[in-house]
Design an enzyme around this catalytic site. Sequence first.
Site, PDB file in Angstrom:
ATOM      1  N   ASP A  34      69.537  53.253  42.100  1.00 57.35           N
ATOM      2  CA  ASP A  34      68.048  53.236  41.645  1.00 57.35           C
ATOM      3  C   ASP A  34      67.664  55.072  40.871  1.00 57.35           C
ATOM      4  O   ASP A  34      66.160  54.930  41.312  1.00 57.35           O
ATOM      5  CB  ASP A  34      67.853  52.846  42.782  1.00 57.35           C
ATOM      6  CG  ASP A  34      67.910  52.216  43.891  1.00 57.35           C
ATOM      7  OD1 ASP A  34      68.427  50.993  43.284  1.00 57.35           O
ATOM      8  OD2 ASP A  34      68.418  51.636  45.091  1.00 57.35           O
ATOM      9  N   GLU A  79      62.708  41.967  41.316  1.00 54.89           N
ATOM     10  CA  GLU A  79      62.091  43.547  42.722  1.00 54.89           C
ATOM     11  C   GLU A  79      62.707  44.814  41.110  1.00 54.89           C
ATOM     12  O   GLU A  79      62.424  44.424  40.368  1.00 54.89           O
ATOM     13  CB  GLU A  79      63.114  43.204  43.673  1.00 54.89           C
ATOM     14  CG  GLU A  79      64.932  43.691  42.743  1.00 54.89           C
ATOM     15  CD  GLU A  79      65.373  44.415  44.234  1.00 54.89           C
ATOM     16  OE1 GLU A  79      65.260  43.722  44.837  1.00 54.89           O
ATOM     17  OE2 GLU A  79      66.712  44.418  43.446  1.00 54.89           O
TER      18      GLU A  79
END
Length: 739
Positions: free
Chosen positions: A48, A226
Amino acid sequence: MGQLRRGGALAAVLGLLLAATASAPAAANSGPRYRNPASAGFADTFADPVIVRGEDGFWYAYGTTDPLREGERTFHRVPTARSADLVDWTYVGDAFGADQRPPYAAPGAGYWAPDVRRVDGRWVMYVTVTDTTASAEGGDFAIGAATAPTPTGPWTFADQPVVAPRPGGGGGWLWTIDPSQFTDVDGRHYLYYGSYYGGVSVTELSPDGLRAVGEPTLVAIDNKFEGSYVLRHDGWYWLFASTANCCAGPATGYSVHVGRSRSPGGPFVDRHGVSLTASRAGGTPVLTQNGNRWIGTGHNGFLTDLSGQDWIVYHALDRADPYLDEPFGINERPMLLDRLDWIDGWPTVNAGAGPSDGTRPAPVTTGQVDERFDSTLAGWTATAGDWRIADGRLTGGGALSSRTTVGGDVRAEADLRLTGAESAGLTLAGRVQVRVDVAGGRLVARDGARTASGPLPAGLDPADRHHLAVEVRGRQLVAELSPARLGDQLAVVSLRLDRPVPGRVGLTATGGTADFDNVSVARLNRPARHAVPEPRVGGLLPAFSDEFTDGLAPDWRWVRPDPAATVSAGTLRWPVQDADLVGAGNTASVLLRDAPTGDYVVETKVTLDLGEQTVRNHQQAGLVAYVHDDRFARLAQVAIWNTRQVEYGHELPFAGQPGYGGNIVGAPATTTWLRLAHRLDPAGGEHEFRAGSSRDGRTWTWGGVWTFPADTTPRIGLVAHGGAEPAVTAAFDYLRFHR
């Protein structure tokens, strides 16, 4: 996101997708080089990721809570790395100490998916807090915020979450994860957040960026998206979001899709005009696996180098080494960096070639003018006013000019604070000015009598640090003011110049003093103009094809025959079975035939009325490339809770058990066309299957590649399974092979 578990000519064309230098702009083929994974020097996994540039001119990367190295088994609390050139990185510590947590966080809470921005004159980190005091059962995610004076801290948590845990209507807590902040041209701040359970929403933030205000708006449907990231480009707002499973080990098919809107609140639609909030949700692929070592390419950030080239930062898995330690444990997701091109107005990675593996031209991080003002003003000439260096930046008023001239198209930029000046900015060739006009409240570009301007946000504090970038390509000038060069524009102005300018940059401040830092001039990037070609369909191979005109052709073979499947009037009708191939059950029927040798494209047209919005898991029908029950790639339109998706799922054996994951390929219709483009890898003989889908049989969306070992012989077939209620029948019009 964190680790949540849930259930001939063609060869030449596809070969382009795997070439390490596919569609690299000519100007980028010399100079420094780099190779993915970018994080290899300090971490085996760095999921991420996002990257920002600090006031000191260094680049800072932030990742999710995980151990950094195999065998370490120590979880880092937002690990942070620093680089001077975006190539060589050094770990510089964790953002938070072992006992540091906000008051609402439960002991042992992890921090996922950080997003770091400049808001209200300071650095703000938005982060997923994985466990709060809202529930003893856990799963009560929240979005927290911490502030700091520098990119390395010290970070101080705000006492309250930006977005508190949200109860789910179906029980449990909505997945309030993956924050991404955005500041619009009117100065209003927004936060995007959310995931599969609850969808992706946007909410406005308070001026300090620490509180959600107003009502959130859904911008991407649940059960599909997402890891959002929003930027403004060419007058559009672009919502990048990841889809499919982030963490399925060797079967991870995570990928990045995009939609665009004229408003930060949506609606966002894909290239074909399909909304990201529709049940048959849209999304144009930006980044997906291409058959090399990298799979699960997702959860992106964004940056622009000094040449004006955009880059995408993301994580991926090495399919040969997908776990950090023991199999089926933490997925090993290092940080990757690749070129983000804008072709025909839409973003795509490496001109559509996908993630890179091999040595490539590095981002431009040093310009012909590259001034940090650390000590002297050598190389600069003061033409008016008083200038001095203090605390690593230039302060003064009047005019200052670089002695270095850069010819051709250029990008000039600077970090700027108007500490007292009425107007300050950059000049080019002594005649072209781009300045922040405080009194007029505008960003102004001027070339002699030619002038263009755009409004500054009403609440802009000129004493805060902002980033000013000016690009000149030929006679066209485009200037942008932003908080921190992350795609969130505060003002944009375009001006047609009287004539091209050489790149001698100057600094100007009138009516008082201004601070300048990180001033650079670099040759402007040469953008990629053409995407790598998509697979093309050649001539029909009648001996391998079937139009279903007179029963099944004799070359078909069943795995677990289904007598309910019938052929008449040119259609194979197959009631969807209450069965599946995933996992150890292997109860579904498969209708197979041998494939031709070499490279080919196989296509079917399937009608399957799955309705919309209702839950009918996991009814599906489509194509399959099949070796055996535990090694297959299945391309089907499928119902996943309330959504209807084209899923390209892959099951393969790993460490003694099957693993399954999916890749998403476009949006289905009631009738959907599906293709698998097969290529034999000339290096190792692997079978590579790239998936495509179409809603009309004419325009196609191409997605990811799944591979099979060279010593296997995949057959091609059809499937219709996943659940018998409510009853629905799949209708296949044909199966056609092309070379």
